[in-house]
Design a protein around this motif. Sequence first.
Motif, PDB file in Angstrom:
ATOM      1  N   VAL A 232       0.829  -1.206   0.000  1.00 17.30           N
ATOM      2  CA  VAL A 232       0.000   0.000   0.000  1.00 17.30           C
ATOM      3  C   VAL A 232       0.866   1.259   0.000  1.00 17.30           C
ATOM      4  O   VAL A 232       0.554   2.242  -0.683  1.00 17.30           O
ATOM      5  CB  VAL A 232      -0.965  -0.012   1.206  1.00 17.30           C
ATOM      6  CG1 VAL A 232      -1.758   1.287   1.277  1.00 17.30           C
ATOM      7  CG2 VAL A 232      -1.910  -1.205   1.117  1.00 17.30           C
ATOM      8  N   ALA A 233       1.974   1.240   0.748  1.00 23.57           N
ATOM      9  CA  ALA A 233       2.863   2.404   0.769  1.00 23.57           C
ATOM     10  C   ALA A 233       3.444   2.674  -0.615  1.00 23.57           C
ATOM     11  O   ALA A 233       3.571   3.841  -1.027  1.00 23.57           O
ATOM     12  CB  ALA A 233       3.983   2.191   1.779  1.00 23.57           C
ATOM     13  N   THR A 234       3.787   1.634  -1.350  1.00 22.65           N
ATOM     14  CA  THR A 234       4.315   1.811  -2.701  1.00 22.65           C
ATOM     15  C   THR A 234       3.257   2.388  -3.620  1.00 22.65           C
ATOM     16  O   THR A 234       3.537   3.253  -4.461  1.00 22.65           O
ATOM     17  CB  THR A 234       4.840   0.472  -3.248  1.00 22.65           C
ATOM     18  OG1 THR A 234       5.802  -0.069  -2.326  1.00 22.65           O
ATOM     19  CG2 THR A 234       5.490   0.648  -4.599  1.00 22.65           C
ATOM     20  N   TRP A 235       2.035   1.938  -3.450  1.00 22.48           N
ATOM     21  CA  TRP A 235       0.901   2.468  -4.225  1.00 22.48           C
ATOM     22  C   TRP A 235       0.754   3.968  -3.971  1.00 22.48           C
ATOM     23  O   TRP A 235       0.584   4.759  -4.906  1.00 22.48           O
ATOM     24  CB  TRP A 235      -0.349   1.687  -3.818  1.00 22.48           C
ATOM     25  CG  TRP A 235      -1.609   1.992  -4.558  1.00 22.48           C
ATOM     26  CD1 TRP A 235      -1.930   1.628  -5.831  1.00 22.48           C
ATOM     27  CD2 TRP A 235      -2.756   2.686  -4.040  1.00 22.48           C
ATOM     28  NE1 TRP A 235      -3.202   2.049  -6.140  1.00 22.48           N
ATOM     29  CE2 TRP A 235      -3.736   2.695  -5.053  1.00 22.48           C
ATOM     30  CE3 TRP A 235      -3.061   3.284  -2.811  1.00 22.48           C
ATOM     31  CZ2 TRP A 235      -4.979   3.298  -4.891  1.00 22.48           C
ATOM     32  CZ3 TRP A 235      -4.297   3.880  -2.644  1.00 22.48           C
ATOM     33  CH2 TRP A 235      -5.242   3.886  -3.672  1.00 22.48           C
ATOM     34  N   TYR A 236       0.846   4.363  -2.707  1.00 21.32           N
ATOM     35  CA  TYR A 236       0.774   5.795  -2.371  1.00 21.32           C
ATOM     36  C   TYR A 236       2.019   6.547  -2.862  1.00 21.32           C
ATOM     37  O   TYR A 236       1.924   7.677  -3.357  1.00 21.32           O
ATOM     38  CB  TYR A 236       0.650   5.984  -0.859  1.00 21.32           C
ATOM     39  CG  TYR A 236      -0.756   5.859  -0.325  1.00 21.32           C
ATOM     40  CD1 TYR A 236      -1.771   6.712  -0.747  1.00 21.32           C
ATOM     41  CD2 TYR A 236      -1.077   4.896   0.618  1.00 21.32           C
ATOM     42  CE1 TYR A 236      -3.072   6.607  -0.253  1.00 21.32           C
ATOM     43  CE2 TYR A 236      -2.361   4.770   1.126  1.00 21.32           C
ATOM     44  CZ  TYR A 236      -3.353   5.630   0.689  1.00 21.32           C
ATOM     45  OH  TYR A 236      -4.626   5.533   1.186  1.00 21.32           O
ATOM     46  N   LYS A 237       3.174   5.938  -2.704  1.00 23.48           N
ATOM     47  CA  LYS A 237       4.434   6.595  -3.081  1.00 23.48           C
ATOM     48  C   LYS A 237       4.422   7.032  -4.533  1.00 23.48           C
ATOM     49  O   LYS A 237       4.942   8.101  -4.880  1.00 23.48           O
ATOM     50  CB  LYS A 237       5.602   5.634  -2.831  1.00 23.48           C
ATOM     51  CG  LYS A 237       6.965   6.100  -3.294  1.00 23.48           C
ATOM     52  CD  LYS A 237       7.533   7.210  -2.442  1.00 23.48           C
ATOM     53  CE  LYS A 237       8.979   7.511  -2.806  1.00 23.48           C
ATOM     54  NZ  LYS A 237       9.475   8.731  -2.151  1.00 23.48           N
ATOM     55  N   MET A 238       3.825   6.229  -5.401  1.00 19.93           N
ATOM     56  CA  MET A 238       3.788   6.567  -6.824  1.00 19.93           C
ATOM     57  C   MET A 238       2.559   7.407  -7.189  1.00 19.93           C
ATOM     58  O   MET A 238       2.325   7.684  -8.362  1.00 19.93           O
ATOM     59  CB  MET A 238       3.815   5.293  -7.677  1.00 19.93           C
ATOM     60  CG  MET A 238       4.991   4.384  -7.405  1.00 19.93           C
ATOM     61  SD  MET A 238       6.597   5.205  -7.479  1.00 19.93           S
ATOM     62  CE  MET A 238       7.584   4.082  -6.486  1.00 19.93           C
ATOM     63  N   GLY A 239       1.776   7.804  -6.197  1.00 19.10           N
ATOM     64  CA  GLY A 239       0.624   8.652  -6.455  1.00 19.10           C
ATOM     65  C   GLY A 239      -0.519   7.951  -7.139  1.00 19.10           C
ATOM     66  O   GLY A 239      -1.341   8.601  -7.807  1.00 19.10           O
ATOM     67  N   GLN A 240      -0.609   6.639  -6.977  1.00 23.23           N
ATOM     68  CA  GLN A 240      -1.656   5.899  -7.683  1.00 23.23           C
ATOM     69  C   GLN A 240      -3.026   6.024  -7.035  1.00 23.23           C
ATOM     70  O   GLN A 240      -4.013   5.505  -7.555  1.00 23.23           O
ATOM     71  CB  GLN A 240      -1.239   4.435  -7.840  1.00 23.23           C
ATOM     72  CG  GLN A 240      -0.035   4.263  -8.749  1.00 23.23           C
ATOM     73  CD  GLN A 240       0.249   2.826  -9.123  1.00 23.23           C
ATOM     74  OE1 GLN A 240      -0.449   1.899  -8.710  1.00 23.23           O
ATOM     75  NE2 GLN A 240       1.298   2.625  -9.918  1.00 23.23           N
ATOM     76  N   ASP A 241      -3.092   6.732  -5.911  1.00 23.16           N
ATOM     77  CA  ASP A 241      -4.391   7.030  -5.293  1.00 23.16           C
ATOM     78  C   ASP A 241      -5.046   8.251  -5.939  1.00 23.16           C
ATOM     79  O   ASP A 241      -6.174   8.608  -5.579  1.00 23.16           O
ATOM     80  CB  ASP A 241      -4.205   7.280  -3.799  1.00 23.16           C
ATOM     81  CG  ASP A 241      -3.241   8.423  -3.499  1.00 23.16           C
ATOM     82  OD1 ASP A 241      -2.190   8.500  -4.169  1.00 23.16           O
ATOM     83  OD2 ASP A 241      -3.513   9.223  -2.585  1.00 23.16           O
ATOM     84  N   LYS A 242      -4.366   8.885  -6.891  1.00 24.37           N
ATOM     85  CA  LYS A 242      -4.850  10.136  -7.479  1.00 24.37           C
ATOM     86  C   LYS A 242      -5.103   9.952  -8.975  1.00 24.37           C
ATOM     87  O   LYS A 242      -4.182  10.025  -9.790  1.00 24.37           O
ATOM     88  CB  LYS A 242      -3.832  11.250  -7.249  1.00 24.37           C
ATOM     89  CG  LYS A 242      -3.550  11.519  -5.774  1.00 24.37           C
ATOM     90  CD  LYS A 242      -2.376  12.474  -5.599  1.00 24.37           C
ATOM     91  CE  LYS A 242      -2.036  12.647  -4.126  1.00 24.37           C
ATOM     92  NZ  LYS A 242      -0.810  13.462  -3.925  1.00 24.37           N
ATOM     93  N   ASP A 243      -6.351   9.692  -9.340  1.00 26.40           N
ATOM     94  CA  ASP A 243      -6.771   9.647 -10.752  1.00 26.40           C
ATOM     95  C   ASP A 243      -5.967   8.653 -11.579  1.00 26.40           C
ATOM     96  O   ASP A 243      -5.661   8.909 -12.750  1.00 26.40           O
ATOM     97  CB  ASP A 243      -6.671  11.040 -11.391  1.00 26.40           C
ATOM     98  CG  ASP A 243      -7.532  12.063 -10.676  1.00 26.40           C
ATOM     99  OD1 ASP A 243      -8.651  11.709 -10.287  1.00 26.40           O
ATOM    100  OD2 ASP A 243      -7.064  13.206 -10.500  1.00 26.40           O
ATOM    101  N   TYR A 244      -5.614   7.530 -11.001  1.00 31.05           N
ATOM    102  CA  TYR A 244      -4.882   6.525 -11.771  1.00 31.05           C
ATOM    103  C   TYR A 244      -5.895   5.657 -12.504  1.00 31.05           C
ATOM    104  O   TYR A 244      -6.849   5.153 -11.910  1.00 31.05           O
ATOM    105  CB  TYR A 244      -4.018   5.666 -10.849  1.00 31.05           C
ATOM    106  CG  TYR A 244      -2.861   5.006 -11.552  1.00 31.05           C
ATOM    107  CD1 TYR A 244      -1.645   5.665 -11.680  1.00 31.05           C
ATOM    108  CD2 TYR A 244      -2.980   3.741 -12.125  1.00 31.05           C
ATOM    109  CE1 TYR A 244      -0.564   5.078 -12.338  1.00 31.05           C
ATOM    110  CE2 TYR A 244      -1.914   3.142 -12.786  1.00 31.05           C
ATOM    111  CZ  TYR A 244      -0.713   3.825 -12.887  1.00 31.05           C
ATOM    112  OH  TYR A 244       0.344   3.231 -13.541  1.00 31.05           O
TER     113      TYR A 244
END
Length: 870
Positions: free
Chosen positions: A349-361
């Motif tokens: 989950v941290a890697t998902w957030y780190k790459m900004g994938q929580d934002k309009d991916y």
Amino acid sequence: MAPWTRLALVPLIAQVVVASPMPDANHEASQLNTRAAEGYDSPPYYPTPDGGWVSDWAEAYEKAQQVVGNMTLAEKVNLTTGTGFFMGPCVGQTGSAPRFGIPNICLQDSPLGIRNSDHNTAFPAGITVGATFNKNLMYARGRALGQESRGKGINVQLGPAVGPLGRKPRGGRGWEGFGADPTLQAFGGAYTIKGMQSAGVIATIKHFIGYEQEMYRMSSIITKGYSSNIDDRTLHELYLWPFAEGVRAGVGSLMTSYNDINSSAASQNSKLLNGILKDELGFQGFVMTDWLGHYSGVGSALAGLDMAMPGDGAVPLFGDSYWGSELSRSILNGSVPVGRLNDMVTRIVATWYKMGQDKDYPLPNFSTNTLDETGPLYPGALFSPSGVVNQYVNVQGNHNITARAVAREAITLLKNEDDLLPLRRNDSLKIFGTDAGGNSDGLNSCSDQGCDKGVLTMGWGSGTARLPYLITPQEAIANITKNAEFHITDSFPSDVSANSNDIAVVFINADSGENYITVEGNPGDRTEAGLYAWHSGDDLVKAAAEKFSSVVVVYHTVGPVIMEEWIDLESVKAVLVAHLPGQEAGNSLTDILFGDYSPSGHMPYTIPKSESDYPESVSIINQPFGQIQDTFTEGLYVDYRHFMKANITPRYPFGHGLSYTTFNISSPTINEVTALNTAYPPAAPSKGATPVYDDAIPAASEVAWSSTSFTRIWRYLYPYLDNPESITTSGEYAYPDGYSTTPKPQARAGGGQGGNPALFDIVYSIKVQVTNTGSRRGKAVAQLYVELPSSLGLDTPELQLRQFEKTKELAPGQSELLTLTVTRKDLSVWDVVIQDWKAPINGEGVKLWIGNSVADLPIVCTVDGGCSSV
């Protein structure tokens, strides 16, 4: 127990890694051979270090902690386990946690483009990128790969590959990496990672580690994959080097290899994953298996694995898994600590957030399973709902420009007698070889490029992509000149006429690929073809050389080839190695062939005169019964390191590459940047805090089927259990010797991403002026090799590439000042006793050689004597 033992049973945990420390150089040499017969063992390393202690990742881990702390057991297990073979649009996908906005995470090949997709770019392969020696192009290609993955809704792109390193010249997948040198691999991998992740996609560095042969690579219920037996120093100084740089670049995920390392499967090797990767190298992302490279349940969880791909157990499409519901069972019965599962999920989950994938991916808008617009959503299921599976989103942009530039700058001019090249547009040309044309069966007619028909654009296997189009050499040449006569055949035509003004251009190739496809008798590795041209290409060259007075050979190849049958023939005037160029094969070649650009590629490996020039230990091992012990008895002496030690003159050395113009490297200066006043680096700062959770075993109801209300898909892998309330904790588990839940002290060589941050302090900065002294425009590469002193007390290769820089395109008479930097680690050896990197104090005895190849180094710099021409 066998590696397919289910997770709820008492686990077998194999933990073998690097060999025991060796006290001195003489002992090192003898032990390297004696241990080969004994097999390699090493101590266990437990528990898995928690992620989140690196400041660059702090914000992402804080976000992940808020989410993971509120997840159910089912949601956590969902994100760690693939949904199964063919159970979604991507080559692999995890389950989801929709309450927190986390979708199924889509994972997709490949390192050179999006595999099994449409409207994507088929970039040049990694070996081609390495041949450019151009860091800007390494990054640009990586960014384009990331942009295309994002456009298709891919969360995790399975590249770059820095293993294989190219130890075995016949090895099938060496072309996916950047060359047979750890520094070249390291820069290629790191810049690719930075480029990919700048677009928000999670890069995957692979394959960790010692994966140098295709045959017998995998374990199954009936066989055991080969064991790569590697000593500690060789591991650190060669095979681990590019992985360390990838971690330092912030890579989000890592894929383990299929094979064993020192008799333990890579995906459950506690010392490698827990000790070296997550502690010593400070890796903050998540570790996944290669596809069907998951061999145990509890054992792999405790050894540091974070994600199982594609999720299936020993036999795919049976609907079972070592994890999934069995991981839920192991949490409830206490055999896997809740804290380990929390760290697995937090890393993902941290890697998902780190790459900004929580934002309009975007979500996946393609299917790796079909090119049809509609079809089953879960093709691996017996009964599957259907829907739109392909939206045909075009993600190519202007990436053809980058693809062409990479392919062009990689082309390596090996020979050019009488300045035959570049060709003139009015030259009378006779073109020979099927490698100049297209696939006679049609574009992409061979699944995963599993054939050798037409121009060789890439090898075969999962590291490929469909070609959106292909500009063949035949097409590109025909677009430039009307004076070309084409004979797209590998048999020299008997009726071809030749006069003194004709120039024959002969196209030949050498192919290889991944083991699940056999091409013309070659099961991935070049077992049948050896290091010779395919389709009797050598005979084609000789036939042309007999009839024509001027012959140009164009070679598309996956790796080293032997040219001795024709390289010294009087009429063979010029040789170009065009590597694996991708979709712009023809345009990139004619850019060079007709002189619009000067060639500026350099060989990313050595070209030998004979296969016997290599050490015997790097040949393909063929042993159909029992586990193969592939012991790396050559140690550090791979490729040019070996040739120099054995005093063997190759046909063309590592780094070799000619141009249509000439260059002079002059005015060298050396400056100390950071004092090297200690043999070992200063202690690194202590690790930062990591997320803290309630690690109590959760309620069994969190994974009970009765709490769900959806239609089950047969063979889909779920985290749920029937009657989980019946599971109890007995505490009677036969954990391996050395298993512990008490965190170990920080590794001496650790303390940051890639290792102790002090290792990457720049120690010396060397400036050189590169001047174009010829009559054409062109680019030059300055290569820096380190010679370490004997005072370190270890047998060390004479020269080792540690840095390179490429000029911009220089006009005749124009100069550029290049700066080449060297770090503490660049000047160090791995001390197997102290378990740290050791450098000569104050750089005493170090020589820094600069030039055009490992065999052409006209400048040498020392700390005391400054720089001079040799």
